[in-house]
Write a protein that holds these residues in place. Structure first.
Motif, PDB file in Angstrom:
ATOM      1  N   LYS A 206       0.903  -1.172   0.257  1.00 23.27           N
ATOM      2  CA  LYS A 206      -0.057  -0.058   0.024  1.00 23.27           C
ATOM      3  C   LYS A 206       0.951   1.232  -0.011  1.00 23.27           C
ATOM      4  N   SER A 207       1.889   1.242   0.638  1.00 23.21           N
ATOM      5  CA  SER A 207       2.814   2.291   0.690  1.00 23.21           C
ATOM      6  C   SER A 207       3.343   2.699  -0.607  1.00 23.21           C
ATOM      7  N   ALA A 208       3.982   1.478  -1.218  1.00 17.42           N
ATOM      8  CA  ALA A 208       4.440   1.464  -2.689  1.00 17.42           C
ATOM      9  C   ALA A 208       3.468   2.347  -3.569  1.00 17.42           C
ATOM     10  N   GLU A 209       2.413   1.665  -3.436  1.00 21.16           N
ATOM     11  CA  GLU A 209       1.305   2.302  -4.496  1.00 21.16           C
ATOM     12  C   GLU A 209       0.841   3.760  -4.043  1.00 21.16           C
TER      13      GLU A 209
ATOM     14  N   PHE B 265       3.190   5.917  -2.845  1.00 23.82           N
ATOM     15  CA  PHE B 265       4.436   6.611  -3.538  1.00 23.82           C
ATOM     16  C   PHE B 265       4.063   6.606  -5.290  1.00 23.82           C
ATOM     17  N   ARG B 266       3.692   5.542  -5.597  1.00 20.66           N
ATOM     18  CA  ARG B 266       3.491   5.727  -7.033  1.00 20.66           C
ATOM     19  C   ARG B 266       2.620   6.662  -7.473  1.00 20.66           C
ATOM     20  N   GLN B 267       1.239   6.585  -6.800  1.00 23.83           N
ATOM     21  CA  GLN B 267       0.484   7.766  -7.337  1.00 23.83           C
ATOM     22  C   GLN B 267       0.731   9.169  -7.051  1.00 23.83           C
ATOM     23  N   GLU B 268       1.549   9.383  -5.982  1.00 27.67           N
ATOM     24  CA  GLU B 268       2.453  10.743  -5.766  1.00 27.67           C
ATOM     25  C   GLU B 268       3.436  10.901  -6.612  1.00 27.67           C
ATOM     26  N   GLN B 269       3.530   9.949  -7.547  1.00 29.64           N
ATOM     27  CA  GLN B 269       4.829  10.120  -8.533  1.00 29.64           C
ATOM     28  C   GLN B 269       6.245  10.364  -7.707  1.00 29.64           C
ATOM     29  N   CYS B 270       6.207  10.039  -6.404  1.00 31.82           N
ATOM     30  CA  CYS B 270       7.525  10.235  -5.490  1.00 31.82           C
ATOM     31  C   CYS B 270       7.935  11.509  -5.731  1.00 31.82           C
ATOM     32  N   GLN B 271       7.132  12.513  -5.828  1.00 35.98           N
ATOM     33  CA  GLN B 271       7.349  14.000  -5.766  1.00 35.98           C
ATOM     34  C   GLN B 271       7.704  14.382  -4.533  1.00 35.98           C
ATOM     35  N   ASN B 272       8.483  15.253  -4.355  1.00 37.11           N
ATOM     36  CA  ASN B 272       9.232  15.821  -3.085  1.00 37.11           C
ATOM     37  C   ASN B 272       9.502  14.665  -2.316  1.00 37.11           C
ATOM     38  N   MET B 273      10.416  13.706  -2.944  1.00 39.82           N
ATOM     39  CA  MET B 273      10.874  12.692  -2.046  1.00 39.82           C
ATOM     40  C   MET B 273      12.511  12.256  -2.701  1.00 39.82           C
ATOM     41  N   LEU B 274      13.228  11.954  -1.501  1.00 41.60           N
ATOM     42  CA  LEU B 274      14.337  11.635  -1.852  1.00 41.60           C
ATOM     43  C   LEU B 274      14.790  10.128  -1.190  1.00 41.60           C
ATOM     44  N   VAL B 275      15.689   9.639  -1.632  1.00 44.87           N
ATOM     45  CA  VAL B 275      16.131   8.302  -1.418  1.00 44.87           C
ATOM     46  C   VAL B 275      17.532   8.508  -1.399  1.00 44.87           C
ATOM     47  N   ALA B 276      18.114   7.689  -0.180  1.00 48.14           N
ATOM     48  CA  ALA B 276      19.506   7.204  -0.231  1.00 48.14           C
ATOM     49  C   ALA B 276      19.670   5.827  -0.695  1.00 48.14           C
ATOM     50  N   GLU B 277      20.723   5.434  -1.286  1.00 51.23           N
ATOM     51  CA  GLU B 277      20.958   4.140  -1.934  1.00 51.23           C
ATOM     52  C   GLU B 277      22.517   3.628  -1.469  1.00 51.23           C
ATOM     53  N   GLU B 278      22.838   2.665  -1.181  1.00 47.94           N
ATOM     54  CA  GLU B 278      24.069   1.953  -0.972  1.00 47.94           C
ATOM     55  C   GLU B 278      23.914   0.542  -1.803  1.00 47.94           C
ATOM     56  N   ASN B 279      24.959   0.712  -2.582  1.00 47.31           N
ATOM     57  CA  ASN B 279      25.195  -0.471  -3.640  1.00 47.31           C
ATOM     58  C   ASN B 279      23.830  -1.111  -4.280  1.00 47.31           C
ATOM     59  N   GLY B 280      22.916   0.046  -4.713  1.00 44.86           N
ATOM     60  CA  GLY B 280      21.682  -0.249  -5.574  1.00 44.86           C
ATOM     61  C   GLY B 280      20.519  -0.678  -4.684  1.00 44.86           C
ATOM     62  N   ARG B 281      20.743  -0.457  -3.380  1.00 47.78           N
ATOM     63  CA  ARG B 281      19.487  -0.910  -2.284  1.00 47.78           C
ATOM     64  C   ARG B 281      19.253   0.344  -1.548  1.00 47.78           C
ATOM     65  N   ILE B 282      17.768   0.648  -1.372  1.00 46.13           N
ATOM     66  CA  ILE B 282      17.615   1.751  -0.767  1.00 46.13           C
ATOM     67  C   ILE B 282      17.634   1.664   0.722  1.00 46.13           C
ATOM     68  N   VAL B 283      18.450   2.559   1.231  1.00 48.99           N
ATOM     69  CA  VAL B 283      18.655   2.470   2.761  1.00 48.99           C
ATOM     70  C   VAL B 283      18.077   3.440   3.509  1.00 48.99           C
ATOM     71  N   GLY B 284      17.475   4.484   3.101  1.00 44.59           N
ATOM     72  CA  GLY B 284      16.742   5.643   3.490  1.00 44.59           C
ATOM     73  C   GLY B 284      15.915   6.355   2.684  1.00 44.59           C
ATOM     74  N   PHE B 285      14.876   7.360   3.304  1.00 44.89           N
ATOM     75  CA  PHE B 285      14.199   8.261   2.525  1.00 44.89           C
ATOM     76  C   PHE B 285      13.820   9.439   3.163  1.00 44.89           C
ATOM     77  N   ALA B 286      13.558  10.649   2.368  1.00 49.51           N
ATOM     78  CA  ALA B 286      12.916  11.800   2.959  1.00 49.51           C
ATOM     79  C   ALA B 286      11.764  12.246   2.149  1.00 49.51           C
ATOM     80  N   LYS B 287      10.931  12.728   2.775  1.00 45.61           N
ATOM     81  CA  LYS B 287       9.766  13.240   2.020  1.00 45.61           C
ATOM     82  C   LYS B 287       9.503  14.733   2.643  1.00 45.61           C
ATOM     83  N   TYR B 288       9.242  15.707   1.723  1.00 50.28           N
ATOM     84  CA  TYR B 288       9.006  17.089   2.041  1.00 50.28           C
ATOM     85  C   TYR B 288       7.897  17.661   1.340  1.00 50.28           C
ATOM     86  N   SER B 289       7.308  18.564   1.915  1.00 53.97           N
ATOM     87  CA  SER B 289       6.115  19.346   1.298  1.00 53.97           C
ATOM     88  C   SER B 289       5.759  20.604   1.878  1.00 53.97           C
TER      89      SER B 289
END
Length: 135
Positions: A14-17, A19-43
């Protein structure tokens, strides 16, 4: 700090859906070796008692095993830069009042408690504190 029953009820699909609906707007992700390890959302700030000059960091999360590795600091810094680009002069966020690890990160980034607190029901009341800073 948050009831296991609340966390257990979270649904990654449900969370992924959402995020898709919001088109991940105003969202940042942190990756390490191709794996998401964190995120931030702002508005824009949702709090009615604050002026339109406030942006909000809605969420900041780093996997527990990656905390302390600089991901949270980098995500917070980039979220604040994005809020500045959108024209906000100040930023705010809500944090679980018992989360001293997060509070230390935010205070190191110039945030301070503005004295506002609220209880939020997460299958048990959790006390939240509001932190603010100028951008």
């Amino acid at each position: 700090m948050i009831a296991d029953s609340f966390l257990d009820a979270l649904n990654p699909k449900k969370s992924a859906e959402r995020f898709r609906q919001e088109q991940c707007q105003n969202m940042l992700v942190a990756e390490e070796n191709g794996r998401i390890v964190g995120f931030a959302k702002y508005s824009p700030c949702r709090d009615k008692d604050l002026s339109a000059e406030f942006g909000e960091v809605d969420a900041l999360y780093v996997l527990p095993e990656k905390q302390g590795g600089g991901f949270g600091r980098k995500l917070m810094s980039q979220a604040m830069e994005e809020l500045r680009r959108q024209g906000f002069q100040k930023a705010m966020f809500w944090v679980v009042a018992a989360n001293q690890h997060a509070i230390q990160l935010y205070e190191k980034n110039g945030y301070h408690l503005d004295g506002t607190q609220q209880e939020y029901d997460m299958k048990g009341n959790v006390l939240l504190s509001r932190y603010v800073r100028s951008l």
